[in-house]
Design a protein around this motif. Sequence first.
Motif, mmCIF file in Angstrom:
data_model
loop_
_atom_site.group_PDB
_atom_site.id
_atom_site.type_symbol
_atom_site.label_atom_id
_atom_site.label_comp_id
_atom_site.label_asym_id
_atom_site.label_seq_id
_atom_site.Cartn_x
_atom_site.Cartn_y
_atom_site.Cartn_z
ATOM 1 N N LEU A 194 26.449 42.852 49.301
ATOM 2 C CA LEU A 194 27.300 41.752 49.460
ATOM 3 C C LEU A 194 26.384 40.599 49.109
ATOM 4 O O LEU A 194 26.530 39.531 48.709
ATOM 5 C CB LEU A 194 27.847 41.756 50.774
ATOM 6 C CG LEU A 194 28.778 40.669 51.056
ATOM 7 C CD1 LEU A 194 30.051 40.731 49.859
ATOM 8 C CD2 LEU A 194 29.520 40.710 52.233
ATOM 9 N N GLY A 234 27.602 37.857 46.523
ATOM 10 C CA GLY A 234 28.583 37.135 47.478
ATOM 11 C C GLY A 234 28.670 35.869 46.740
ATOM 12 O O GLY A 234 30.022 35.290 46.605
ATOM 13 N N VAL A 258 34.345 36.134 52.064
ATOM 14 C CA VAL A 258 32.985 36.843 51.527
ATOM 15 C C VAL A 258 31.813 36.048 52.464
ATOM 16 O O VAL A 258 30.929 36.651 52.887
ATOM 17 C CB VAL A 258 32.840 36.838 50.201
ATOM 18 C CG1 VAL A 258 31.366 37.128 49.626
ATOM 19 C CG2 VAL A 258 33.860 37.698 49.589
#
Length: 427
Positions: free
Chosen positions: A393, A397, A416
């Motif tokens: 992530l 992201g 996110v």
Amino acid sequence: MEWIKDGNFDFLKKRKVEAKEEAQKSVAAIIETVKANGDKALKAYTKQFDRIDLESIRVTEADMSEAAARVPEPVLAAIKQSAQNIRAFHEKQIPQSWTETVEHGVVLGQKVTPLDSVGVYVPGGTACYPSSVLMGAIPALVAGVNRVVLVSPPQKNGLIADGVLAAAREIGIREIYQVGGAQAIAALAYGTETILPVDKIAGPGNLYVMLAKKHVFGDVAIDSLAGPSEIAVVADETANAAWIAADLLSQAEHDRLSMPVLVTTSQTFGEQVEQEIEKQLADLPRADIASASVQSAGKIVLAANSNEAAEAINQIAPEHLELATKDPYALLPLIRHAGAIFLGKYSSEPVGDYFAGPNHIIPTNGSARYASPLGVESFVKRSSIIEYSDAALQANGQAIAAFARFEGLEGHARAVEKRMKGAVIHG
């Protein structure tokens, strides 16, 4: 049969059967009545359309045993062997669940899950189609569907045809209802006091069954909207004209609207097949139906060479295709659109209808351009699997948030960013 020598395939525009508004309204009314009145409506429609007073909608185990006992032993043996062949073929189609781990610890994959319930429609009334039982139900059973239901209209004696019940008994189908037509499709889609609804409806039927499937689609899944049967044969002078004529008639006898087509590079051979068709019609039991099919939809396409023959087939996109040429495997790579392809002089279309193993519920009306025969994959669904690690992530992201904002979905971006270290959160 009409000869096509100029590459004009306008006849294909006429092959789709358009339902009259009256039929569509009738089907819609039947479906609404079944939704409202359940079993009472099923019995009333069976009396109206089939001239039968149903005492019970569900077929009993005793009914099945008695029906199987009335079927000749050679036919039972053929049903048994056919079922084994169909199951063996479809077991090779089972899709697999899978996962893989990629960079930053990302796990991706798919989970394959069989449908919970399926209804198989088997035509009946004046006919008996145990092959439709096997072709419709076995892929669902192989897929792992827990509840496979069969519906079929009763015959004049008030019972489903013996062969249909014998085939169902052979493969372990025990939930069977003696109702047909649009009312049976409505019952499968929405349920009644006796019949619980299913997730998907499969199997061929008449115009009213097709219209009913079209009407309930969206509330329940369906396999396809099948039209009249089709066969196209590519044959050269090495083929046997009598055999090819018999193959064309094997589909012409299904329905007055069936479409038998010969594609050949030899005019002499085409004329021989035409003569053979006339000869064989003389003593064919269903000659009136087959003759109407040949006269209204039968075509002989004269092609200059094998490439042109293949292109003719790709325009037709037939349900059944036979390649009865000297070297069918040379022609095979040129074929893009066909439901089932039969190679060589001994691979007559009925081999696939009854016995070989591949499914005989095949796309019609040119839908072989984008659709496939019924199979195990028709009775499963796929769920995507996604797992992102913290590292994944953090690495991706910003790109995800930028994509979301570009589409005007700020909430997506924030969902996110709240997980990202050091990200500027806008709300």
